[in-house]
Design an enzyme around this catalytic site. Sequence first.
Site, PDB file in Angstrom:
ATOM      1  N   CYS A  54      88.154  30.820  50.487  1.00 55.20           N
ATOM      2  CA  CYS A  54      88.011  30.089  51.812  1.00 55.20           C
ATOM      3  C   CYS A  54      87.760  30.333  52.770  1.00 55.20           C
ATOM      4  O   CYS A  54      88.270  32.030  53.129  1.00 55.20           O
ATOM      5  CB  CYS A  54      89.670  29.187  51.592  1.00 55.20           C
ATOM      6  SG  CYS A  54      90.268  27.858  52.838  1.00 55.20           S
ATOM      7  N   CYS A  58      94.834  31.942  56.258  1.00 55.79           N
ATOM      8  CA  CYS A  58      96.307  31.539  56.139  1.00 55.79           C
ATOM      9  C   CYS A  58      97.071  33.240  55.929  1.00 55.79           C
ATOM     10  O   CYS A  58      96.364  33.250  54.883  1.00 55.79           O
ATOM     11  CB  CYS A  58      96.415  30.556  55.364  1.00 55.79           C
ATOM     12  SG  CYS A  58      95.895  29.127  56.032  1.00 55.79           S
ATOM     13  N   CYS A  61      97.885  33.404  52.186  1.00 53.76           N
ATOM     14  CA  CYS A  61      96.820  33.227  51.114  1.00 53.76           C
ATOM     15  C   CYS A  61      96.302  33.822  49.833  1.00 53.76           C
ATOM     16  O   CYS A  61      94.896  34.689  50.619  1.00 53.76           O
ATOM     17  CB  CYS A  61      96.421  32.215  51.247  1.00 53.76           C
ATOM     18  SG  CYS A  61      94.860  30.843  49.934  1.00 53.76           S
ATOM     19  N   CYS A  98      98.541  17.667  40.255  1.00 54.11           N
ATOM     20  CA  CYS A  98      97.843  17.749  41.744  1.00 54.11           C
ATOM     21  C   CYS A  98      96.753  18.849  41.341  1.00 54.11           C
ATOM     22  O   CYS A  98      97.087  20.387  40.590  1.00 54.11           O
ATOM     23  CB  CYS A  98      99.268  18.617  42.384  1.00 54.11           C
ATOM     24  SG  CYS A  98      98.682  19.273  44.139  1.00 54.11           S
ATOM     25  N   CYS A 130      97.814  13.979  42.391  1.00 48.20           N
ATOM     26  CA  CYS A 130      97.894  14.326  43.863  1.00 48.20           C
ATOM     27  C   CYS A 130      97.085  14.588  44.207  1.00 48.20           C
ATOM     28  O   CYS A 130      95.866  16.029  43.100  1.00 48.20           O
ATOM     29  CB  CYS A 130      99.123  14.659  43.836  1.00 48.20           C
ATOM     30  SG  CYS A 130      99.041  16.064  45.664  1.00 48.20           S
ATOM     31  N   CYS A 190     103.460  14.457  50.918  1.00 45.28           N
ATOM     32  CA  CYS A 190     103.830  15.696  50.443  1.00 45.28           C
ATOM     33  C   CYS A 190     103.679  16.333  51.612  1.00 45.28           C
ATOM     34  O   CYS A 190     102.609  17.008  51.328  1.00 45.28           O
ATOM     35  CB  CYS A 190     103.322  16.210  48.568  1.00 45.28           C
ATOM     36  SG  CYS A 190     103.874  17.452  48.502  1.00 45.28           S
ATOM     37  N   ARG A 262     111.198  19.585  46.037  1.00 43.54           N
ATOM     38  CA  ARG A 262     110.206  20.946  44.751  1.00 43.54           C
ATOM     39  C   ARG A 262     110.276  22.484  45.305  1.00 43.54           C
ATOM     40  O   ARG A 262     110.041  22.439  45.956  1.00 43.54           O
ATOM     41  CB  ARG A 262     109.187  20.207  45.143  1.00 43.54           C
ATOM     42  CG  ARG A 262     108.304  20.918  44.059  1.00 43.54           C
ATOM     43  CD  ARG A 262     106.658  20.314  43.668  1.00 43.54           C
ATOM     44  NE  ARG A 262     106.614  19.323  43.672  1.00 43.54           N
ATOM     45  CZ  ARG A 262     105.676  18.423  44.430  1.00 43.54           C
ATOM     46  NH1 ARG A 262     104.875  19.195  45.089  1.00 43.54           N
ATOM     47  NH2 ARG A 262     105.570  17.195  44.743  1.00 43.54           N
TER      48      ARG A 262
HETATM   49  N1  SAM Z   1      93.390  24.691  50.628  1.00 40.47           N
HETATM   50  C1  SAM Z   1      94.607  23.988  51.270  1.00 40.47           C
HETATM   51  C2  SAM Z   1      95.596  23.863  51.730  1.00 40.47           C
HETATM   52  O1  SAM Z   1      95.789  24.824  52.554  1.00 40.47           O
HETATM   53  O2  SAM Z   1      95.853  22.982  52.539  1.00 40.47           O
HETATM   54  C3  SAM Z   1      94.802  23.181  49.702  1.00 40.47           C
HETATM   55  C4  SAM Z   1      95.002  24.414  49.037  1.00 40.47           C
HETATM   56  S1  SAM Z   1      96.512  25.423  49.832  1.00 40.47           S
HETATM   57  C5  SAM Z   1      96.748  27.403  48.460  1.00 40.47           C
HETATM   58  C6  SAM Z   1      98.135  24.948  49.846  1.00 40.47           C
HETATM   59  C7  SAM Z   1      99.327  25.525  50.006  1.00 40.47           C
HETATM   60  O3  SAM Z   1      99.986  26.669  49.049  1.00 40.47           O
HETATM   61  C8  SAM Z   1      99.259  26.164  51.302  1.00 40.47           C
HETATM   62  O4  SAM Z   1      99.546  25.279  52.328  1.00 40.47           O
HETATM   63  C9  SAM Z   1     100.912  27.132  51.315  1.00 40.47           C
HETATM   64  O5  SAM Z   1     101.745  26.698  51.590  1.00 40.47           O
HETATM   65  C10 SAM Z   1     101.019  27.415  49.479  1.00 40.47           C
HETATM   66  N2  SAM Z   1     101.105  28.412  49.186  1.00 40.47           N
HETATM   67  C11 SAM Z   1      99.552  29.231  49.170  1.00 40.47           C
HETATM   68  N3  SAM Z   1     100.021  30.486  49.336  1.00 40.47           N
HETATM   69  C12 SAM Z   1     100.980  30.836  48.873  1.00 40.47           C
HETATM   70  C13 SAM Z   1     101.452  32.227  48.636  1.00 40.47           C
HETATM   71  N4  SAM Z   1     100.810  32.671  48.067  1.00 40.47           N
HETATM   72  N5  SAM Z   1     102.940  32.075  48.485  1.00 40.47           N
HETATM   73  C14 SAM Z   1     103.793  30.449  48.273  1.00 40.47           C
HETATM   74  N6  SAM Z   1     103.181  29.374  48.886  1.00 40.47           N
HETATM   75  C15 SAM Z   1     101.438  29.443  48.858  1.00 40.47           C
HETATM   76  C1  DTB Z   2     102.606  23.868  47.548  1.00 43.87           C
HETATM   77  O1  DTB Z   2     103.217  23.446  48.261  1.00 43.87           O
HETATM   78  N1  DTB Z   2     102.662  25.108  46.982  1.00 43.87           N
HETATM   79  C2  DTB Z   2     101.721  24.693  45.916  1.00 43.87           C
HETATM   80  C3  DTB Z   2     100.493  23.630  45.654  1.00 43.87           C
HETATM   81  N2  DTB Z   2     102.313  23.149  46.752  1.00 43.87           N
HETATM   82  C4  DTB Z   2      99.585  23.381  46.270  1.00 43.87           C
HETATM   83  C5  DTB Z   2     100.955  26.099  45.678  1.00 43.87           C
HETATM   84  C6  DTB Z   2     101.423  27.684  46.158  1.00 43.87           C
HETATM   85  C7  DTB Z   2      99.969  28.289  45.647  1.00 43.87           C
HETATM   86  C8  DTB Z   2     100.855  30.535  45.560  1.00 43.87           C
HETATM   87  C9  DTB Z   2     100.118  30.275  45.189  1.00 43.87           C
HETATM   88  C10 DTB Z   2      98.999  30.604  44.092  1.00 43.87           C
HETATM   89  O2  DTB Z   2      99.092  29.733  43.216  1.00 43.87           O
HETATM   90  O3  DTB Z   2      97.578  30.398  44.418  1.00 43.87           O
HETATM   91 FE1  SF4 Z   3      92.346  28.143  52.264  1.00 45.95          FE
HETATM   92 FE2  SF4 Z   3      94.603  29.603  51.538  1.00 45.95          FE
HETATM   93 FE3  SF4 Z   3      94.748  28.400  53.786  1.00 45.95          FE
HETATM   94 FE4  SF4 Z   3      94.066  26.655  51.664  1.00 45.95          FE
HETATM   95  S1  SF4 Z   3      95.991  28.225  52.617  1.00 45.95           S
HETATM   96  S2  SF4 Z   3      93.118  26.901  53.898  1.00 45.95           S
HETATM   97  S3  SF4 Z   3      93.137  28.247  49.853  1.00 45.95           S
HETATM   98  S4  SF4 Z   3      93.546  30.066  52.889  1.00 45.95           S
END
Ligand code: SAM
Ligand code: DTB
Ligand code: SF4
Length: 331
Positions: A54, A58, A61, A98, A130, A190, A262
Site C-alpha cells: 500500500c 499509516c 500498518c 468484511c 462489508c 463502521c 466491536r
Molecule cells: N486500506 C484501507 C484503509 O486504510 O481504510 C482498509 C484496510 S486497513 C488495514 C483497515 C484498518 O485496520 C485501519 O484503519 C486500522 O484501523 C486497522 N489496522 C491496521 N493495522 C493495524 C494494527 N497493526 N493494529 C490494529 N489495527 C490495525
Molecule cells: C478494523 O477496525 N480492524 C480490522 C478491520 N477493521 C479491517 C483490521 C485489523 C487489522 C490488524 C492488523 C492485520 O491483521 O493486518
Molecule cells: Fe494502506 Fe494499511 Fe493505511 Fe490501509 S491502513 S491505507 S492498508 S497502509
Amino acid sequence: MIEIRHDWTKEEISEIYNSPLLDLIYRAASIHRENADYGEVQISSLISIKTGGCSEDCAYCPQSARYNTGVDVHAMLSVAQVTDAARKAKEGGASRLCMGAAWREVRDNRDFDKVIDMVKAVNELDMEVCCTLGMLNEQQAQRLADAGLYAYNHNLDTSEDDYKRIITTRTYEDRLRTIENVRKAKISVCSGGIIGLGETEEDRVSMLHTLATMPRHPESVPVNALVAIKGTPLEDQKRVSIWDMVRMIATARIIMPKSVVRLSAGRNEMSVTEQALCFMAGANSIFAGDKLLTTPNPEYNEDMQMFELLGLKPREAFKSGRPQRQALQDA
Ligand code: SAM
Ligand code: DTB
Ligand code: SF4
C-alpha cells in the site's frame, strides 16, 4: 427508551472515560442490558482480498509499502476464492464478511469491477457484506450500495490533532468525507479507531467525540488494540492495558448506546477473562477466524468455547432488517 444524543461535549465524554472503573463498567453494562439482544455477539469474518504494497504511510500498518514488515504483496483474490471463504465463515457462525484491500482509495478500474462482483456473490450467500477499501467518492459508494454492500469500514484511527503523527499521506478531512459518501449511499457505517498508538487520553476522548457527534452514529464502532508490527514506526509500542481497552469500550457503549461496539484487533493477546470484561463493558461484536487481515486472531474453536462459557450467542445476519436502509433511515 435509551436516549440517543449527538451533542456530547468532550468534557462529558472525558468525565465518563475517567470515572471510577467499576462505576464505568456498571453504567455501560446497564445501558447495554436495556438493549433486547445483550447476550448476542455479532461475528464478522475478515478476508484480505488484496494484501500489502500500500502507498500510504499509516504508522501502525503491516501492509504499507514503506516499511519492511515481511508481509508479501499478493494479487487480488478471485471471486471464487472469496465466496469459498465466505461459505466457510458462514458455516462457522459469521453473519458478516468484511473484505479488506490495502488501497489508499478505490479507482474506477477492473479491480473495482471485481470487488463489485465479490459483493454480489457474497450477498447471494445471505451474509452481510462489508468492505474496507480506503477512500471512496460518492459514485463509488453508490455503485457498492447498488451491488448490495451492507456496511463500509473506514476508521478514524485517532483524534484529528494526533492524525498527522500517525499518517501523513491523507488528512482527517479525507477520512470524514469518505464516511459522508458512505452515508449518502445509505450504506451502514463502521468506523472506530486504534488505541496503543502512543496517543493521549485527550486524543481518545476527542476521537470518541468525533464519532458520537456525527449526525448519525456509526452503526458499528471497532475498537482495535494496536498489534505492534516489527518494521513499522510503532514496533516498540507497549501492549495497551486491558483497563484502557475496557474504558474505551464502555465509553463508546454509553455515548453511542445503539451502536455495535466491536472488540477488534488485539484479542489474540488477551485472555478470556480480559475479553469477558470487554463484553461486560458493552462490546457486542468480534472478528472471528484465525486471521485478521495479516496477523493472527484466536482459533475459531477457542472463541466458541469462550461463547459457551460466557453464555453468549452469535447474532444472526440481517437482524436490523434487509436491506438495512429502512433501519438507517429510522435511526
Ligand atoms: N486500506 C484501507 C484503509 O486504510 O481504510 C482498509 C484496510 S486497513 C488495514 C483497515 C484498518 O485496520 C485501519 O484503519 C486500522 O484501523 C486497522 N489496522 C491496521 N493495522 C493495524 C494494527 N497493526 N493494529 C490494529 N489495527 C490495525
Ligand atoms: C478494523 O477496525 N480492524 C480490522 C478491520 N477493521 C479491517 C483490521 C485489523 C487489522 C490488524 C492488523 C492485520 O491483521 O493486518
Ligand atoms: Fe494502506 Fe494499511 Fe493505511 Fe490501509 S491502513 S491505507 S492498508 S497502509
